[in-house]
Motif scaffolding. Structure first.
Motif, mmCIF file in Angstrom:
data_model
loop_
_atom_site.group_PDB
_atom_site.id
_atom_site.type_symbol
_atom_site.label_atom_id
_atom_site.label_comp_id
_atom_site.label_asym_id
_atom_site.label_seq_id
_atom_site.Cartn_x
_atom_site.Cartn_y
_atom_site.Cartn_z
ATOM 1 N N TRP A 1 -0.705 2.711 7.333
ATOM 2 C CA TRP A 1 0.293 1.954 6.579
ATOM 3 C C TRP A 1 0.171 2.320 5.104
ATOM 4 N N GLU B 1 1.362 1.514 1.216
ATOM 5 C CA GLU B 1 2.008 0.606 0.271
ATOM 6 C C GLU B 1 2.714 1.414 -0.803
ATOM 7 N N ASP C 1 6.505 -4.717 2.463
ATOM 8 C CA ASP C 1 5.671 -3.525 2.293
ATOM 9 C C ASP C 1 4.743 -3.599 1.084
#
Length: 286
Positions: A7, A9, A51
């Motif tokens: 993931w 950012e 996010d």
């Protein structure tokens, strides 16, 4: 965005951080937020909104202790306190440790955040939602401060960044109504991002709070999961003495509570208001 393993950012345009994903626990977008919760081997469960990292199991105590105990111990005699946001329950948990506080009002726009965090981050709230002093209101923070007739000793704005539904908690109107519902010697605090990369947000908050409060400043804490250096918290009050606490008085207040902390202590409290020169320069230039 999330892929199968990593993931990323992207709060800042040209750089960011990433987390390896062990397990995706929840992923859904509603009318307020795009929420993702996943597990990471180092940081434990992590929640992101739009996010952007909001909280992790590993380092949440730093953020929640500093946003809660700095204004509480600075004031010294709180009876009524208001939390705006804070659906993960961490601020509420820390506030509930103070038995002298009589009434706790919490306003959260999204009941889904509360329910998700009870499930995936139970230690954040640690059953604080069962505290009989709590009055939980599901509403927009700006809407609440505009219409309430109640007065508070401290207001803690535990909001997301000023995007999406969080925008209303950074505008002049919000600060103005918060000022109106504070008692004499009241204190307003809020998270204000990473100053190294969010300079414009600091300037905006500083100017807007200056229109409402005599004493406006920031204090800081280093929180690993918030990328880019120290995070700062905005401070607004009309009593300059509350920010310039005597260390011995602060030690006495903390000792009397017999509370145990993982990050906060009286020396950290005092030193958190000592800002790096680049932040001071930013404020002076504004």
């Amino acid at each position: 965005m999330i892929n199968k393993k990593i993931w990323h950012e992207k709060l800042h345009r040209h750089l960011g951080q990433y987390f390896l994903i062990d397990t995706i626990l929840y992923q859904k977008k509603n009318k307020y937020h795009d929420i993702k919760i996943f597990n990471n081997a180092v940081m434990g469960n992590i929640m992101t909104i739009d996010d952007i990292v909001q909280t992790t199991e590993k380092d949440e105590f730093i953020y929640h202790e500093m946003l809660s105990h700095v204004p509480i111990f600075s004031h010294g005699n709180i009876k009524d306190i208001l939390i705006i946001g804070g659906g993960d329950g961490g601020i509420l948990r820390e506030i509930c440790k103070h038995k002298n506080i009589k009434n706790i009002t919490m306003v959260e726009i999204d009941i889904n955040i509360i329910n998700l965090c009870k499930k995936y981050f139970p230690k954040h709230s640690n059953n604080a939602y069962e505290d009989p002093r709590l009055k939980l209101i599901i509403d927009d923070g700006l809407s609440f401060v505009k219409k309430t007739n109640n007065k508070f000793d401290v207001i803690i704005s535990d909001s997301t960044d000023p995007i999406g539904s969080g925008k209303n908690l950074f505008i002049p109107e919000f600060y103005l109504y918060c000022k109106k519902i504070l008692k004499n010697n009241g204190i307003f605090v809020s998270q204000n991002g990473i100053p190294f990369f969010q300079k414009n947000e600091i300037i905006s908050t500083y100017k807007n709070l200056k229109k409402c409060f005599y004493d406006v400043y920031f204090y800081q804490a280093a929180i690993p999961s918030y990328y880019g250096g120290v995070m700062i918290f905005a401070w607004g009050s009309d009593n300059t003495e509350l920010r310039s606490m005597d260390l011995e008085i602060l030690k006495f207040r903390v000792k009397k509570t017999k509370l145990i902390f993982n990050y906060y202590n009286p020396n950290i409290h005092i030193s958190s208001f000592v800002l790096p020169q680049y932040i001071i320069n930013t404020l002076d230039e504004s």
